[in-house]
Design an enzyme around this catalytic site. Structure first.
Site, PDB file in Angstrom:
ATOM      1  N   ASP A 205       0.824  -1.227   0.000  1.00 60.61           N
ATOM      2  CA  ASP A 205       0.000   0.000   0.000  1.00 60.61           C
ATOM      3  C   ASP A 205       0.847   1.261   0.000  1.00 60.61           C
ATOM      4  O   ASP A 205       0.601   2.188  -0.769  1.00 60.61           O
ATOM      5  CB  ASP A 205      -1.057  -0.005   1.127  1.00 60.61           C
TER       6      ASP A 205
ATOM      7  N   SER B  54      -5.961  -5.186  12.608  1.00 62.79           N
ATOM      8  CA  SER B  54      -6.377  -3.783  12.455  1.00 62.79           C
ATOM      9  C   SER B  54      -7.402  -3.324  13.470  1.00 62.79           C
ATOM     10  O   SER B  54      -8.375  -2.644  13.127  1.00 62.79           O
ATOM     11  CB  SER B  54      -6.911  -3.518  11.043  1.00 62.79           C
TER      12      SER B  54
ATOM     13  N   GLU C 106      -3.659   8.088  12.430  1.00 60.86           N
ATOM     14  CA  GLU C 106      -2.721   7.033  12.820  1.00 60.86           C
ATOM     15  C   GLU C 106      -1.274   7.458  12.557  1.00 60.86           C
ATOM     16  O   GLU C 106      -0.384   7.242  13.383  1.00 60.86           O
ATOM     17  CB  GLU C 106      -3.051   5.737  12.056  1.00 60.86           C
TER      18      GLU C 106
ATOM     19  N   ASP D 247      -5.687  -0.529   5.834  1.00 62.13           N
ATOM     20  CA  ASP D 247      -6.593  -0.961   6.902  1.00 62.13           C
ATOM     21  C   ASP D 247      -7.814  -0.037   7.016  1.00 62.13           C
ATOM     22  O   ASP D 247      -8.943  -0.493   7.165  1.00 62.13           O
ATOM     23  CB  ASP D 247      -5.846  -0.979   8.249  1.00 62.13           C
TER      24      ASP D 247
ATOM     25  N   TYR E 136       8.821  -1.649  10.702  1.00 63.52           N
ATOM     26  CA  TYR E 136       7.899  -1.288   9.626  1.00 63.52           C
ATOM     27  C   TYR E 136       8.404  -0.024   8.925  1.00 63.52           C
ATOM     28  O   TYR E 136       8.485   0.042   7.703  1.00 63.52           O
ATOM     29  CB  TYR E 136       6.500  -1.071  10.226  1.00 63.52           C
TER      30      TYR E 136
HETATM   31  C1  GLA Z   1      -0.053  -2.866   8.370  1.00 66.60           C
HETATM   32  C2  GLA Z   1      -0.291  -1.441   7.885  1.00 66.60           C
HETATM   33  C3  GLA Z   1      -0.847  -1.421   6.460  1.00 66.60           C
HETATM   34  C4  GLA Z   1      -0.010  -2.298   5.520  1.00 66.60           C
HETATM   35  C5  GLA Z   1       0.266  -3.664   6.157  1.00 66.60           C
HETATM   36  C6  GLA Z   1       1.208  -4.502   5.336  1.00 66.60           C
HETATM   37  O1  GLA Z   1      -1.281  -3.526   8.493  1.00 66.60           O
HETATM   38  O2  GLA Z   1      -1.211  -0.788   8.737  1.00 66.60           O
HETATM   39  O3  GLA Z   1      -0.912  -0.095   6.000  1.00 66.60           O
HETATM   40  O4  GLA Z   1       1.173  -1.653   5.160  1.00 66.60           O
HETATM   41  O5  GLA Z   1       0.797  -3.551   7.469  1.00 66.60           O
HETATM   42  O6  GLA Z   1       0.622  -4.855   4.135  1.00 66.60           O
END
Ligand code: GLA
Length: 388
Positions: free
Chosen positions: A36, A126, A165, A177, A229
Site C-alpha cells: 500500500d 487492524s 494514525e 486498513d 515497519y
Molecule cells: C499494516 C499497515 C498497512 C499495511 C500492512 C502490510 O497492516 O497498517 O498499511 O502496510 O501492514 O501490508
C-alpha cells in the site's frame, strides 16, 4: 449484542444515553502485503469482528473517551490540545480522528465516547483502524457531513483515519486498513489501488465452494511503531528514488530484472523483488478468484508468504509454524497477513477441515512451547456504519 453493550456502558459511566452507536470492522488482507505505501495493489476483506463507539457530542470542547477494556477509566483531552503526545496511548487513535477532522477545516465539538470491541487487539487484525473508523463514522453523522452515504465520502473518512494514525498515534502505516474498514462490501474482497485510490469489489464467498478462511492469531508480539515497519518503508522509498520512479508501483514485473540490476545492495534488491512480485500476485489472485480457480489462489498465498519471509523478512517463527502446519494438514494455501513480526496468519481450507487444521496448529504450538494460538474462521463482513 455489542452495539447494545456500548450504549449500556455509555449510560453506566455518563448517566445518560448516547446519541447513537457506530461500528467498524477489523480486516485480514488476502494478498498484497507491504504494497500500500508503495502505491501498489492489496486485496483485503473486512472481518465480522468490529469495534463499537457510543457517542454524544459535548459543547465544552472536551473529548472524554472510555472503553470496556479500560474499565471505568475516562481519558479526557481538550480537542484544541490534541498532539502526538496528548492524550497518548490507545485514546490517541480516537483523538487523532478528531484532530484530523478539525485540521481539515471542520468545526469539531467535544464528545463523550464509550468503546466496546470484539476485534482481537495486537493480533495484526487492524483493531486500531476499526477504532479510528467507528469514531470517524460517528463524526460524519453527528456533524451532518453525509460522508458515509457514498464511496468518495468514505474514502475521505479513511484518509482522515490514516492521518490520525500516522500523525497522532505515530504509526507510519499505508492506508489499507482504514480503506477496507470504511469501504468494504459484505461477501466481497476489495481490490485497492493505492496509487489511484480506486476500489474494485471482487465477489468473495467461500461457503458456496465449501471452503473457509481460517485466521490463526499467533499471539506473538506485534508492534508497528517499533521501527521495523518504518525501516521497510524507508528502504522502498530510497529504492524508488534511485530507480527514478515515484513509487515501486511504477516498476512493472516485466522490468524487474533490469531494475534489480540497477540496485547495488542485496537487501534492497530483495525488498524490491518482494514488492514488485507481490503486486503482480494480487492481479493474478483476482483473476483466479473471478475464475473460481481456488488452487491457484492457494499457490499465490504460499508464494506471497515465501516472499514475505525470505525477501521482505517480516515473518517470524510463530507465523511460519502456523503456515507450515496448515499446509501439512492439506490447506490449499496459507500466509502471514498484515504487517508481520507476529500477528496473524490465514489459511484457505475446506470447510470440513476447519476444526482439524485448528487443532493441528494448536498442537504444533503446544509442542514448540509457544503460547496457545487463537483459531477462527471468518467471512467478509460489511464496512463501517451506524448501528443504533
Ligand atoms: C499494516 C499497515 C498497512 C499495511 C500492512 C502490510 O497492516 O497498517 O498499511 O502496510 O501492514 O501490508
Amino acid at each position: 449484542m455489542p452495539a447494545a453493550a456500548a450504549a449500556e456502558g455509555f449510560h453506566r459511566l455518563r448517566g445518560s444515553a448516547p446519541e447513537g452507536v457506530w461500528s467498524a470492522p477489523g480486516r485480514v488482507n488476502l494478498i498484497g502485503e507491504h504494497t500500500d505505501y508503495n502505491g501498489g495493489l492489496a486485496l483485503p476483506i473486512a472481518l465480522p469482528q468490529r469495534t463499537y463507539a457510543a457517542v454524544r457530542l459535548r459543547d465544552d470542547g472536551h473529548l472524554r473517551v472510555s472503553s470496556d477494556v479500560a474499565g471505568g477509566d475516562v481519558v479526557d483531552v481538550a480537542v484544541a490540545d490534541i498532539t502526538p503526545d496528548l492524550p497518548g496511548g490507545w485514546a490517541s487513535y480516537v483523538a487523532g480522528v478528531w484532530w484530523a477532522v478539525h485540521r481539515s477545516g471542520q468545526d469539531v465539538p467535544g464528545a463523550d465516547v464509550h468503546l466496546v470491541s470484539d476485534v482481537p487487539v495486537g493480533a495484526g487484525l487492524s483493531s486500531s483502524a476499526a477504532l479510528e473508523c467507528c469514531v470517524a463514522a460517528s463524526l460524519s453523522d453527528l456533524l451532518g457531513l453525509g460522508l458515509l452515504e457514498h464511496d468518495d465520502g468514505r474514502a475521505r473518512l479513511a484518509a482522515w483515519c490514516q492521518e490520525a494514525e500516522n500523525v497522532i498515534a505515530g504509526a507510519p502505516t499505508g492506508g489499507m486498513d482504514q480503506a477496507i474498514s470504511m469501504r468494504a462490501i459484505e461477501a466481497h474482497a476489495a481490490l485497492l489501488d493505492c496509487r489511484s485510490g480506486g476500489v474494485e469489489q471482487v465477489p468473495f464467498d467461500l461457503t458456496a465452494r465449501a471452503l473457509a478462511l481460517l485466521v490463526v492469531d499467533t499471539r506473538a508480539e506485534h508492534a508497528l511503531v517499533d521501527g521495523q515497519y518504518a525501516a521497510r518503508r524507508r528502504s522502498c522509498e530510497r529504492a524508488a528514488a534511485s530507480l527514478g520512479v515515484a513509487t515501486l508501483r511504477d516498476v512493472p514485473v516485466t522490468g524487474l530484472d533490469d531494475a534489480l540490476a540497477r540496485l547495488g545492495d542485496a537487501v534492497t534488491r530483495a525488498r524490491v523483488r518482494h514488492v514488485v512480485t507481490e503486486i503482480d500476485r494480487v492481479t493474478r489472485c483476482v483473476t483466479a478468484l473471478r475464475a473460481g480457480d481456488v488452487d491457484e489462489v492457494g499457490r499465490l498465498f504460499v508464494a506471497s508468504h515465501t516472499s514475505l519471509r525470505d525477501d521482505y523478512e517480516v515473518s517470524c517463527r510463530e507465523l511460519d509454524l502456523a503456515v507450515d502446519t496448515a499446509l501439512d494438514q492439506g490447506a490449499l494455501g496459507a500466509r502471514m497477513t498484515g504487517g508481520g513480526f507476529g500477528g496473524s496468519a490465514i489459511a484457505l481450507v475446506r470447510s470440513d477441515d476447519v476444526e482439524r487444521v485448528s487443532a493441528a496448529v494448536t498442537e504444533a504450538f503446544n509442542r514448540a512451547g509457544l503460547r496457545e494460538p487463537g483459531c477462527f474462521a471468518v467471512t467478509a463482513g460489511p464496512a463501517a456504519g451506524r448501528d443504533a
